[in-house]
Design an enzyme around this catalytic site. Structure first.
Site, PDB file in Angstrom:
ATOM      1  N   PHE A   1     -70.347  51.058  52.496  1.00  0.00           N
ATOM      2  CA  PHE A   1     -71.180  50.776  53.675  1.00  0.00           C
ATOM      3  C   PHE A   1     -71.462  52.091  54.392  1.00  0.00           C
ATOM      4  O   PHE A   1     -72.577  52.366  54.802  1.00  0.00           O
ATOM      5  CB  PHE A   1     -70.475  49.784  54.611  1.00  0.00           C
ATOM      6  CG  PHE A   1     -71.199  49.601  55.911  1.00  0.00           C
ATOM      7  CD1 PHE A   1     -72.369  48.855  55.967  1.00  0.00           C
ATOM      8  CD2 PHE A   1     -70.743  50.198  57.082  1.00  0.00           C
ATOM      9  CE1 PHE A   1     -73.069  48.703  57.165  1.00  0.00           C
ATOM     10  CE2 PHE A   1     -71.429  50.051  58.284  1.00  0.00           C
ATOM     11  CZ  PHE A   1     -72.593  49.299  58.318  1.00  0.00           C
TER      12      PHE A   1
ATOM     13  N   GLY B   1     -73.679  59.695  55.324  1.00  0.00           N
ATOM     14  CA  GLY B   1     -73.852  60.096  56.719  1.00  0.00           C
ATOM     15  C   GLY B   1     -74.340  61.521  56.881  1.00  0.00           C
ATOM     16  O   GLY B   1     -73.943  62.225  57.802  1.00  0.00           O
TER      17      GLY B   1
ATOM     18  N   THR C   1     -74.348  51.620  63.524  1.00  0.00           N
ATOM     19  CA  THR C   1     -72.898  51.490  63.752  1.00  0.00           C
ATOM     20  C   THR C   1     -72.372  52.718  64.487  1.00  0.00           C
ATOM     21  O   THR C   1     -71.500  52.606  65.358  1.00  0.00           O
ATOM     22  CB  THR C   1     -72.166  51.302  62.404  1.00  0.00           C
ATOM     23  OG1 THR C   1     -72.708  50.148  61.753  1.00  0.00           O
ATOM     24  CG2 THR C   1     -70.668  51.116  62.596  1.00  0.00           C
TER      25      THR C   1
ATOM     26  N   HIS D   1     -82.514  45.103  65.446  1.00  0.00           N
ATOM     27  CA  HIS D   1     -83.353  45.914  64.552  1.00  0.00           C
ATOM     28  C   HIS D   1     -84.824  45.527  64.731  1.00  0.00           C
ATOM     29  O   HIS D   1     -85.674  45.956  63.955  1.00  0.00           O
ATOM     30  CB  HIS D   1     -82.983  45.676  63.082  1.00  0.00           C
ATOM     31  CG  HIS D   1     -81.692  46.287  62.639  1.00  0.00           C
ATOM     32  ND1 HIS D   1     -81.276  47.544  63.028  1.00  0.00           N
ATOM     33  CD2 HIS D   1     -80.719  45.812  61.796  1.00  0.00           C
ATOM     34  CE1 HIS D   1     -80.100  47.803  62.453  1.00  0.00           C
ATOM     35  NE2 HIS D   1     -79.750  46.775  61.718  1.00  0.00           N
TER      36      HIS D   1
ATOM     37  N   PHE E   1     -68.199  60.972  61.331  1.00  0.00           N
ATOM     38  CA  PHE E   1     -68.395  60.143  60.137  1.00  0.00           C
ATOM     39  C   PHE E   1     -67.073  59.939  59.403  1.00  0.00           C
ATOM     40  O   PHE E   1     -66.752  58.830  58.967  1.00  0.00           O
ATOM     41  CB  PHE E   1     -69.434  60.790  59.206  1.00  0.00           C
ATOM     42  CG  PHE E   1     -69.708  59.971  57.977  1.00  0.00           C
ATOM     43  CD1 PHE E   1     -70.573  58.887  58.028  1.00  0.00           C
ATOM     44  CD2 PHE E   1     -69.087  60.271  56.770  1.00  0.00           C
ATOM     45  CE1 PHE E   1     -70.813  58.110  56.899  1.00  0.00           C
ATOM     46  CE2 PHE E   1     -69.319  59.504  55.640  1.00  0.00           C
ATOM     47  CZ  PHE E   1     -70.189  58.422  55.700  1.00  0.00           C
ATOM     48  N   GLU E   2     -66.299  61.017  59.292  1.00  0.00           N
ATOM     49  CA  GLU E   2     -65.029  60.958  58.553  1.00  0.00           C
ATOM     50  C   GLU E   2     -64.074  59.951  59.185  1.00  0.00           C
ATOM     51  O   GLU E   2     -63.443  59.151  58.493  1.00  0.00           O
ATOM     52  CB  GLU E   2     -64.376  62.347  58.504  1.00  0.00           C
ATOM     53  CG  GLU E   2     -65.148  63.393  57.706  1.00  0.00           C
ATOM     54  CD  GLU E   2     -66.468  63.843  58.354  1.00  0.00           C
ATOM     55  OE1 GLU E   2     -67.395  64.193  57.596  1.00  0.00           O
ATOM     56  OE2 GLU E   2     -66.573  63.813  59.610  1.00  0.00           O
TER      57      GLU E   2
END
Length: 296
Positions: free
Chosen positions: A256, A260, A53, A109, A230-231
């Site tokens: 989810f 990180g 993601t 994947h 990430f935040e």
């Protein structure tokens, strides 16, 4: 292979060439294998829980020249068709990709041996992100705990065995990473490491831009770095999967976007597990020149 989930239902995974996959994917296998790639396709390739993601959002931000609003046009899973995804009656990943105008950015994947051959034949561009196996295992364990479309992972001790034996969906981490690493000099593959993006996002994002043939100024690049942190992404409903039904992804069990970080494996691996894993790693990765950073 039938594994019971914590909902008490049987999730029967199916196998293709020794790799476990979700049943709907295997049922749709001929459509996936006959997928027609185009020479200007960019395929984002990762082993599960290796920053998929994250790299998708980075690529989309580059594609949209740092325009945050354009990146809010749809949830991330609708922006880049996931080619092996199948969940009838929803349109499959292949169908979504077919309906998409070129140039397309797609996601998979799949390992190199399971990838539809047209990707190789059309000399497409591949963007591969690898994450160290220990952190991948931890992240995948927590993902399986909260994902009702995947088998229940059992205890950490049980999952450790499952993972090292490659009995997880999309198969062995070792085979996956090794396969893509060995292909990187024969095809248009930009091979990145999760840990490098974490350490120096600006440097790695610049590499992605160059690979995509895009140019943005420093201000926009700084904005992309900031917006793909990430935040930021954990709070962004377009990336954090908060729109997905709790019956599919139960984020009360585990988020989810959980941590990180690099090195969270140290909070899970026992000394004995770590020693055993290192020995298995040495054996399985023997002869490859790949090196992973295990902590920052």
């Amino acid at each position: 292979m039938a594994l019971t989930s914590d909902l008490g239902k049987q999730i029967k995974l199916k196998e293709v060439e020794g790799t476990l996959l979700q049943p709907a994917t295997v049922d749709n296998w001929s459509q996936i294998q006959s997928f027609e790639a185009k020479p200007d396709d960019l395929l984002i390739c990762t082993y599960p829980k290796a920053g998929t993601t994250w790299i998708q959002e980075i690529v989309d931000m580059i594609e949209q020249n740092g325009d945050v609003e354009k990146c809010q046009r749809a949830i991330i899973q609708h922006r880049h068709p996931f080619i092996e995804w199948a969940r009838p009656p929803q349109p499959s990943g292949v169908e979504k990709a077919k309906a998409m105008p070129s140039p397309r950015i797609l996601k998979t994947h799949l390992s190199t041996q399971l990838l539809p051959p047209s990707f190789w034949e059309n000399n497409c561009k591949f963007l591969y992100v690898a994450r160290n196996a220990k952190d991948c295992m931890v992240s995948y364990y927590h993902f399986q705990r909260m994902n009702h479309m995947l088998p229940d992972p059992g205890t950490w001790e049980e999952y450790f065995e499952t993972f090292i034996n490659g009995k997880v969906v999309w198969g062995s981490w070792f085979d996956h990473v090794k396969g893509w690493w060995e292909m990187k000099d024969r095809h248009q593959i930009l091979f990145l490491f999760y840990e490098d993006i974490k350490r120096d996002p600006k440097h790695e994002i610049r590499k992605v831009m160059q690979f995509m043939g895009k140019k943005v100024d420093e201000t926009v690049l700084d904005k992309i770095v900031q917006e793909t942190s990430f935040e930021k992404m954990k709070e962004n409903p377009m990336t954090n999967r908060s729109t997905v039904s709790k019956s599919i992804l139960d984020q009360s069990i585990s988020s989810f976007m959980r941590k990180g970080t690099v090195g969270d494996w140290k909070n899970h691996f026992t000394v004995a597990q770590n020693e055993r894993f290192d020995e298995i790693y040495r054996r399985k990765m023997e002869g490859t020149s790949i090196n992973f950073c295990m902590e920052l």
